[in-house]
Design an enzyme around this catalytic site. Sequence first.
Site, PDB file in Angstrom:
ATOM      1  N   GLY A 116       6.819  12.910  -8.241  1.00 25.41           N
ATOM      2  CA  GLY A 116       8.337  12.873  -8.637  1.00 25.41           C
ATOM      3  C   GLY A 116       8.901  14.089  -8.535  1.00 25.41           C
ATOM      4  O   GLY A 116      10.189  14.152  -8.196  1.00 25.41           O
ATOM      5  N   THR A 175       3.473   3.369  -9.912  1.00 21.88           N
ATOM      6  CA  THR A 175       4.934   3.137 -10.605  1.00 21.88           C
ATOM      7  C   THR A 175       5.426   1.668  -9.915  1.00 21.88           C
ATOM      8  O   THR A 175       5.160   1.335  -8.745  1.00 21.88           O
ATOM      9  CB  THR A 175       5.765   4.371 -10.087  1.00 21.88           C
ATOM     10  OG1 THR A 175       5.381   5.449 -10.771  1.00 21.88           O
ATOM     11  CG2 THR A 175       7.128   3.664 -10.455  1.00 21.88           C
TER      12      THR A 175
HETATM   13  N1  ASP Z   1       7.234   8.836  -9.386  1.00 20.51           N
HETATM   14  C1  ASP Z   1       6.423   8.894 -10.502  1.00 20.51           C
HETATM   15  C2  ASP Z   1       6.481   9.917 -11.241  1.00 20.51           C
HETATM   16  O1  ASP Z   1       6.567  11.154 -10.756  1.00 20.51           O
HETATM   17  C3  ASP Z   1       4.815   8.631 -10.257  1.00 20.51           C
HETATM   18  C4  ASP Z   1       4.770   7.404  -9.152  1.00 20.51           C
HETATM   19  O2  ASP Z   1       5.424   7.171  -8.403  1.00 20.51           O
HETATM   20  O3  ASP Z   1       3.576   6.797  -9.384  1.00 20.51           O
HETATM   21  O4  ASP Z   1       6.599  10.142 -12.430  1.00 20.51           O
END
Ligand code: ASP
Length: 258
Positions: free
Chosen positions: A177, A124
């Site tokens: 997440g 992300t």
């Molecule tokens: N936080 C993101 C999610 O759970 C994933 C990530 O940080 O790569 O969608």
Amino acid sequence: MDAVEAAIRLMEDNPLFNAGKGAVFTYDGKNELDASIMDGSNMKAGSVAGVRSVRHPISLARAVMEHSPHVMLIGEGAEAFARERDVEFAAPEYFHTEERWRQLQDALAGEAQGELQARGYFGTVGAVALDASGHLAAATSTGGMTGKRWGRVGDSPIIGAGTYANARCAVSCTGHGEFYIRACAAHAICMGVTELHQSLADAAEQVINREIPQLGGSGGAIALCADGTFAMPFNTEGMYRGWIDADDGCHVRIWRDD
Ligand code: ASP
């Protein structure tokens, strides 16, 4: 706001990151993109979730903030709103990369052997910025988690979970997440600073490296205060991160001990 949007747009175009082109695949082999942005000077925010054909979800999130009466739009409704704005579309195939496709195949094979679905492969992208007037902004964009199902939405587009900014503090998170949502991670860090009068480093450490791991989650965050202090805690092997300041230019780090 311009700086965080511009930074995120570059990373959305870069296939190395899990946002825009290069986003991870859902269980059904699609790319469903989430993004959010928040202006700490007025606490306005915009976000989108589950969009499939918008090249820069972060710009759509900003359009939601600036040109709709709402904060969060999802799926087809978000794309209908995008058609009414000057937002660039891309065919679903544009987001496809072989590396992410292979990761989905690995995740599906793992699931067949009884492993948990929805794997990490984090990546992300986030940005926080402080301007010359002392105003803060935060933004986050992601494809979510590999193998996600049933319209799953992670923390990234949820204001207070993956992204938050107020007059004193701006935060963008990455990680598993589900845990970040339950911890209201980005908001919790800002409240540590503004309400509990913790240092930014202590507040971020508390949420990212204690509370969330205690729940069973991993990940990291980038956090910036109005006084210019910043923190980038994480408990994964590495976290690609960089910063630029007024005096001594650009810095880039990957691993913990860099
Ligand atoms: N936080 C993101 C999610 O759970 C994933 C990530 O940080 O790569 O969608």
